[in-house]
Design a protein around this motif. Structure first.
Motif, PDB file in Angstrom:
ATOM      1  N   VAL A 177       0.746  -1.238  -0.104  1.00  0.00           N
ATOM      2  CA  VAL A 177       0.035  -0.140   0.007  1.00  0.00           C
ATOM      3  C   VAL A 177       0.777   1.234  -0.058  1.00  0.00           C
ATOM      4  CG1 VAL A 177      -1.856   1.392   1.178  1.00  0.00           C
ATOM      5  CG2 VAL A 177      -1.900  -1.453   1.182  1.00  0.00           C
ATOM      6  N   PHE A 178       0.679   2.020  -1.128  1.00  0.00           N
ATOM      7  CA  PHE A 178       1.551   3.196  -1.380  1.00  0.00           C
ATOM      8  C   PHE A 178       0.722   4.357  -0.702  1.00  0.00           C
ATOM      9  CE2 PHE A 178       3.378   0.211  -4.123  1.00  0.00           C
ATOM     10  CZ  PHE A 178       4.910   0.731  -4.058  1.00  0.00           C
ATOM     11  N   THR A 211      -0.114   8.579  -0.342  1.00  0.00           N
ATOM     12  CA  THR A 211       0.479   9.858  -0.741  1.00  0.00           C
ATOM     13  C   THR A 211      -0.159  10.896   0.378  1.00  0.00           C
ATOM     14  OG1 THR A 211      -1.479  10.253  -1.979  1.00  0.00           O
ATOM     15  CG2 THR A 211       0.429   9.347  -3.057  1.00  0.00           C
ATOM     16  N   GLU A 212      -0.138  12.119   0.263  1.00  0.00           N
ATOM     17  CA  GLU A 212      -0.812  13.066   1.139  1.00  0.00           C
ATOM     18  C   GLU A 212      -2.356  12.944   1.136  1.00  0.00           C
ATOM     19  OE1 GLU A 212       0.265  17.106   0.440  1.00  0.00           O
ATOM     20  OE2 GLU A 212       2.559  16.664   0.685  1.00  0.00           O
ATOM     21  N   ASP A 213      -2.865  12.436  -0.028  1.00  0.00           N
ATOM     22  CA  ASP A 213      -4.435  12.401   0.139  1.00  0.00           C
ATOM     23  C   ASP A 213      -4.971  11.055  -0.254  1.00  0.00           C
ATOM     24  OD1 ASP A 213      -3.279  12.497  -2.641  1.00  0.00           O
ATOM     25  OD2 ASP A 213      -4.860  14.209  -3.267  1.00  0.00           O
ATOM     26  N   SER A 214      -4.111  10.229  -0.496  1.00  0.00           N
ATOM     27  CA  SER A 214      -4.719   8.655  -1.182  1.00  0.00           C
ATOM     28  C   SER A 214      -3.834   7.500  -0.799  1.00  0.00           C
ATOM     29  CB  SER A 214      -4.765   9.020  -2.817  1.00  0.00           C
ATOM     30  OG  SER A 214      -6.039   8.522  -2.930  1.00  0.00           O
ATOM     31  N   GLU A 215      -4.394   6.461  -0.898  1.00  0.00           N
ATOM     32  CA  GLU A 215      -3.647   5.126  -0.790  1.00  0.00           C
ATOM     33  C   GLU A 215      -3.748   4.370  -2.145  1.00  0.00           C
ATOM     34  OE1 GLU A 215      -5.415   2.953   2.567  1.00  0.00           O
ATOM     35  OE2 GLU A 215      -5.185   4.685   3.921  1.00  0.00           O
ATOM     36  N   TYR A 216      -2.786   3.541  -2.518  1.00  0.00           N
ATOM     37  CA  TYR A 216      -2.633   3.011  -3.714  1.00  0.00           C
ATOM     38  C   TYR A 216      -2.231   1.356  -3.461  1.00  0.00           C
ATOM     39  CZ  TYR A 216      -3.187   7.536  -5.792  1.00  0.00           C
ATOM     40  OH  TYR A 216      -3.430   9.009  -6.126  1.00  0.00           O
ATOM     41  N   PRO A 217      -3.057   0.595  -3.427  1.00  0.00           N
ATOM     42  CA  PRO A 217      -2.839  -0.738  -3.072  1.00  0.00           C
ATOM     43  C   PRO A 217      -2.353  -1.573  -4.648  1.00  0.00           C
ATOM     44  CG  PRO A 217      -5.048  -0.641  -3.307  1.00  0.00           C
ATOM     45  CD  PRO A 217      -4.470   0.749  -3.468  1.00  0.00           C
ATOM     46  N   LYS A 218      -1.149  -2.332  -4.368  1.00  0.00           N
ATOM     47  CA  LYS A 218      -0.686  -2.922  -5.437  1.00  0.00           C
ATOM     48  C   LYS A 218      -0.134  -4.364  -4.909  1.00  0.00           C
ATOM     49  CE  LYS A 218      -0.747   0.664  -8.275  1.00  0.00           C
ATOM     50  NZ  LYS A 218      -1.948   0.624  -9.200  1.00  0.00           N
ATOM     51  N   THR A 219      -0.315  -5.452  -5.766  1.00  0.00           N
ATOM     52  CA  THR A 219       0.207  -6.670  -5.453  1.00  0.00           C
ATOM     53  C   THR A 219       1.639  -6.625  -6.389  1.00  0.00           C
ATOM     54  OG1 THR A 219      -1.858  -7.709  -5.292  1.00  0.00           O
ATOM     55  CG2 THR A 219      -0.037  -9.117  -5.617  1.00  0.00           C
ATOM     56  N   ILE A 220       2.861  -7.019  -5.416  1.00  0.00           N
ATOM     57  CA  ILE A 220       3.772  -6.976  -6.121  1.00  0.00           C
ATOM     58  C   ILE A 220       4.572  -8.390  -5.718  1.00  0.00           C
ATOM     59  CG2 ILE A 220       6.406  -6.385  -6.154  1.00  0.00           C
ATOM     60  CD1 ILE A 220       5.078  -3.349  -5.438  1.00  0.00           C
ATOM     61  N   VAL A 221       4.982  -9.316  -6.880  1.00  0.00           N
ATOM     62  CA  VAL A 221       5.686 -10.679  -6.591  1.00  0.00           C
ATOM     63  C   VAL A 221       7.225 -10.323  -6.428  1.00  0.00           C
ATOM     64  CG1 VAL A 221       6.178 -12.813  -7.613  1.00  0.00           C
ATOM     65  CG2 VAL A 221       3.754 -11.747  -7.677  1.00  0.00           C
ATOM     66  N   LEU A 222       7.921 -10.767  -5.519  1.00  0.00           N
ATOM     67  CA  LEU A 222       9.378 -10.511  -5.328  1.00  0.00           C
ATOM     68  C   LEU A 222       9.909 -12.027  -5.655  1.00  0.00           C
ATOM     69  CD1 LEU A 222       9.265  -8.225  -2.123  1.00  0.00           C
ATOM     70  CD2 LEU A 222       9.797  -7.548  -4.511  1.00  0.00           C
ATOM     71  N   THR A 223      11.117 -11.844  -6.116  1.00  0.00           N
ATOM     72  CA  THR A 223      11.880 -13.147  -6.591  1.00  0.00           C
ATOM     73  C   THR A 223      13.194 -12.713  -6.345  1.00  0.00           C
ATOM     74  OG1 THR A 223      10.386 -13.630  -8.447  1.00  0.00           O
ATOM     75  CG2 THR A 223      12.399 -14.678  -8.321  1.00  0.00           C
ATOM     76  N   THR A 224      14.048 -13.507  -5.664  1.00  0.00           N
ATOM     77  CA  THR A 224      15.495 -13.094  -5.203  1.00  0.00           C
ATOM     78  C   THR A 224      16.209 -14.339  -5.817  1.00  0.00           C
ATOM     79  OG1 THR A 224      15.173 -14.455  -3.171  1.00  0.00           O
ATOM     80  CG2 THR A 224      14.958 -12.035  -3.038  1.00  0.00           C
ATOM     81  N   GLN A 225      17.338 -13.797  -6.193  1.00  0.00           N
ATOM     82  CA  GLN A 225      18.696 -14.787  -6.473  1.00  0.00           C
ATOM     83  C   GLN A 225      19.677 -14.009  -5.987  1.00  0.00           C
ATOM     84  OE1 GLN A 225      18.783 -15.454 -10.742  1.00  0.00           O
ATOM     85  NE2 GLN A 225      20.032 -16.930 -10.629  1.00  0.00           N
ATOM     86  N   GLY A 226      20.207 -14.712  -4.880  1.00  0.00           N
ATOM     87  CA  GLY A 226      21.395 -14.126  -4.325  1.00  0.00           C
ATOM     88  C   GLY A 226      20.878 -12.509  -3.726  1.00  0.00           C
ATOM     89  N   ASP A 227      21.642 -11.673  -4.121  1.00  0.00           N
ATOM     90  CA  ASP A 227      21.271 -10.400  -3.506  1.00  0.00           C
ATOM     91  C   ASP A 227      20.315  -9.506  -4.492  1.00  0.00           C
ATOM     92  OD1 ASP A 227      22.905 -10.373  -1.147  1.00  0.00           O
ATOM     93  OD2 ASP A 227      24.542  -9.351  -2.003  1.00  0.00           O
ATOM     94  N   HIS A 228      20.436 -10.197  -5.718  1.00  0.00           N
ATOM     95  CA  HIS A 228      19.361  -9.630  -6.741  1.00  0.00           C
ATOM     96  C   HIS A 228      18.106  -9.847  -6.594  1.00  0.00           C
ATOM     97  CE1 HIS A 228      17.644  -9.234 -10.766  1.00  0.00           C
ATOM     98  NE2 HIS A 228      18.341  -8.212 -10.703  1.00  0.00           N
ATOM     99  N   TYR A 236       7.054  12.497  -6.958  1.00  0.00           N
ATOM    100  CA  TYR A 236       6.140  12.325  -5.857  1.00  0.00           C
ATOM    101  C   TYR A 236       6.756  11.560  -5.025  1.00  0.00           C
ATOM    102  CZ  TYR A 236       2.534  13.665  -9.191  1.00  0.00           C
ATOM    103  OH  TYR A 236       1.596  14.305 -10.039  1.00  0.00           O
ATOM    104  N   GLN A 237       6.699  12.010  -3.657  1.00  0.00           N
ATOM    105  CA  GLN A 237       7.168  11.314  -2.419  1.00  0.00           C
ATOM    106  C   GLN A 237       6.013  10.428  -2.026  1.00  0.00           C
ATOM    107  OE1 GLN A 237      10.465  11.618  -1.690  1.00  0.00           O
ATOM    108  NE2 GLN A 237      10.434  12.741  -3.573  1.00  0.00           N
ATOM    109  N   LEU A 238       6.447   9.244  -1.675  1.00  0.00           N
ATOM    110  CA  LEU A 238       5.530   8.257  -0.968  1.00  0.00           C
ATOM    111  C   LEU A 238       6.046   7.518   0.145  1.00  0.00           C
ATOM    112  CD1 LEU A 238       5.506   7.321  -4.643  1.00  0.00           C
ATOM    113  CD2 LEU A 238       3.064   7.405  -3.882  1.00  0.00           C
ATOM    114  N   THR A 239       5.175   6.871   0.973  1.00  0.00           N
ATOM    115  CA  THR A 239       5.639   6.126   2.049  1.00  0.00           C
ATOM    116  C   THR A 239       4.876   4.684   1.564  1.00  0.00           C
ATOM    117  OG1 THR A 239       3.926   6.779   3.588  1.00  0.00           O
ATOM    118  CG2 THR A 239       6.305   7.652   3.817  1.00  0.00           C
ATOM    119  N   PHE A 240       5.309   3.619   2.238  1.00  0.00           N
ATOM    120  CA  PHE A 240       4.666   2.397   1.856  1.00  0.00           C
ATOM    121  C   PHE A 240       4.894   1.350   2.921  1.00  0.00           C
ATOM    122  CE2 PHE A 240       8.884   1.096   0.130  1.00  0.00           C
ATOM    123  CZ  PHE A 240       8.992  -0.008   0.279  1.00  0.00           C
ATOM    124  N   THR A 241       3.834   0.488   3.045  1.00  0.00           N
ATOM    125  CA  THR A 241       3.988  -0.797   3.806  1.00  0.00           C
ATOM    126  C   THR A 241       3.736  -1.987   2.882  1.00  0.00           C
ATOM    127  OG1 THR A 241       1.720  -0.570   4.918  1.00  0.00           O
ATOM    128  CG2 THR A 241       3.369   0.319   6.216  1.00  0.00           C
TER     129      THR A 241
END
Length: 122
Positions: free
Chosen positions: A36-37, A39-56, A112-117
């Motif tokens: 969930v990203f 902004t000052e006036d809104s929330e933007y939910p996004k589903t993100i799939v993370l894949t790791t290979q070592g540090d990448h 734009y500056q955002l925070t997320f959880t």
């Protein structure tokens, strides 16, 4: 004298344990996350799939792919992202910290500056 002969084995074992711990942490980052990203006036939910290979790390948001690293508990991702809400594409940069099954951090998209959880999807 016998103690010194075991020293290389002890050091090798400790290094192997450290490397295995780092691989396990990176592997725990892999999977589907509900971001969930904010902004000052809104929330933007996004589903993100993370894949790791070592540090990448590769992050997939629908058809968009972000690339980055996961080192020392810190996740860094960048890539061009098309925001439907704004109607154009710009560079998205994310920087966050993993704590258990949650990632918290900051992002920039264009100027734009955002925070997320993010929470691991169940």
């Amino acid at each position: 004298m016998k103690q010194f002969l075991n020293f290389p084995r002890i050091v090798s074992g400790m290094l192997a344990l450290i490397l295995l711990t780092q691989v396990a942490v990176a592997a725990s980052l892999s999977g589907k996350w509900n971001f969930v990203f904010y902004t000052e006036d809104s929330e933007y939910p996004k589903t993100i799939v993370l894949t790791t290979q070592g540090d990448h790390v590769t992050a997939k948001i629908a058809d968009t792919v972000l690339e980055g690293t996961y080192k020392d508990g810190k996740l860094e991702l960048t890539g061009d992202y098309y925001a439907e809400e704004a109607g154009y594409k710009a560079m998205l940069k994310l920087s966050g910290k993993l704590a258990g099954d949650q990632i918290k951090g900051n992002a920039t998209w264009d100027y734009y500056q955002l925070t997320f959880t993010a929470n691991r999807a169940k």
